[in-house]
Enzyme design. Sequence first.
Site, mmCIF file in Angstrom:
data_model
loop_
_atom_site.group_PDB
_atom_site.id
_atom_site.type_symbol
_atom_site.label_atom_id
_atom_site.label_comp_id
_atom_site.label_asym_id
_atom_site.label_seq_id
_atom_site.Cartn_x
_atom_site.Cartn_y
_atom_site.Cartn_z
ATOM 1 N N GLU A 197 58.182 -5.277 -33.899
ATOM 2 C CA GLU A 197 58.946 -4.721 -35.017
ATOM 3 C C GLU A 197 59.416 -3.298 -34.762
ATOM 4 O O GLU A 197 60.464 -2.881 -35.258
ATOM 5 C CB GLU A 197 58.139 -4.794 -36.321
ATOM 6 N N ASP A 198 58.680 -2.535 -33.981
ATOM 7 C CA ASP A 198 59.050 -1.143 -33.710
ATOM 8 C C ASP A 198 60.438 -1.043 -33.094
ATOM 9 O O ASP A 198 61.163 -0.057 -33.287
ATOM 10 C CB ASP A 198 58.058 -0.499 -32.740
ATOM 11 N N ALA A 199 60.814 -2.056 -32.307
ATOM 12 C CA ALA A 199 62.113 -2.038 -31.635
ATOM 13 C C ALA A 199 63.264 -1.970 -32.618
ATOM 14 O O ALA A 199 64.367 -1.530 -32.262
ATOM 15 C CB ALA A 199 62.263 -3.278 -30.749
ATOM 16 N N LEU A 200 63.031 -2.360 -33.870
ATOM 17 C CA LEU A 200 64.104 -2.371 -34.855
ATOM 18 C C LEU A 200 64.469 -0.973 -35.331
ATOM 19 O O LEU A 200 65.503 -0.787 -35.995
ATOM 20 C CB LEU A 200 63.732 -3.276 -36.031
ATOM 21 N N PHE A 201 63.641 0.003 -34.992
ATOM 22 C CA PHE A 201 64.029 1.415 -35.143
ATOM 23 C C PHE A 201 64.613 1.949 -33.847
ATOM 24 O O PHE A 201 65.552 2.749 -33.856
ATOM 25 C CB PHE A 201 62.821 2.267 -35.541
#
Length: 400
Positions: A197-201
Amino acid sequence: CGGDSGKGVTPGVDAARDTGSVDTGGPNPQPDTGNPAPDTGTPPPAEPASDGGTPVDMGGGQPDVAPPTDTGTDGPPPNVNAMIVDQMRKVADWQLPRAGGAKDWIHGAMWTGIFATYQTTKDVKYLNAVKSWAGAGWTLSGGAGARGDNQCAAQTFFDVYLLDPTPANMSILAGAKPSFDAVLAENRAGRAEWWWEDALFMVPPGFARLGVAMNDKRYFAKMNTLYWDTYAYLWNNGAGLMYRDNGLRGSFWARGNGWVMAGIARILQYLPQDDPKRPDFIKMLQQMATALKAVQGTDGLWRANLLNPNSIPNPETSGTGFFTFAMAWGINNGHLDKATYLPVVTKAWAGLNSHVDAAGKLGYVQPVGAGPAPAGAGSTVEYGVGAFLLAGSEMAKLVP
């Protein structure tokens, strides 16, 4: 590891950090080994590589916030809260001498906040600091091969270009754009490209900015294809929150969801009004805000394990900072009801400031990890400062 254990960070060793210590955190963390193995689903159709496009003409609809213009002034614009601006300066000024020159995701997230401090204060020292960090080449770690975490720095590069989007400044884009063009040309599913999910930032806000800079809708289309496949893979509609990755479905991590929510706001800043997925991003922001309002701590902060706060009872400022930014941005742009959410962000901002010491150091930032883990009063990391400064940039406009 992913976003918090991604490429360029050895699992268990925070090799890219200039200061501090490592905590991979969380139950059964699943660090990114550079060879993700989740179900890739059905690959989206291939899209042609960018041909370079044409610098900005905003076509295809206007973003929520037009690219800022560098006025050259050295003072905050009118109608911002001077006390909040002073606190932003204090925190930014404590961090800058300790920032180092790394272009990893840890520092890339911090520099989004330093740039926001420039936008809020119009003090050119913050813009000059960004330019000094970027260096003459404005390149990413990994160059054209940069993916995921290593693309985080690009969004600040692109923000600087959009201050003065002229052909003479195209060199600012040149070092980062090829890595996005490579993704544009690849045939991968979101759950393989952005499987944590971090990749979505880290990446989609760069795609949105590049789409505006190049006046090329293919960047928006590719971002949407990847993003919404990751959403289908990791989103829990009942909770209104996202899992960190496929191996960590037992809890909802504050900072991980902070990355997601802040990323939504930063996408919407530049996603054209007529983009077909814009309503879905707004709905997702609203769902997350509803879920987070219900679990906010009495001190205004959220705990690392959002739905089981007593398991790790200490306050956590990086997730809280990102949540505060995204919700305040949502209020300022008419996507969240002010009467409902102003008390939430006001309490959160007060809670954040209670953990800034006299020198400007922000504490209770959970160290690098892959899930919920403790943080101490003296624990600070650069991405937490970035989250704080992003939050301040919106609170300064929101609070009279």
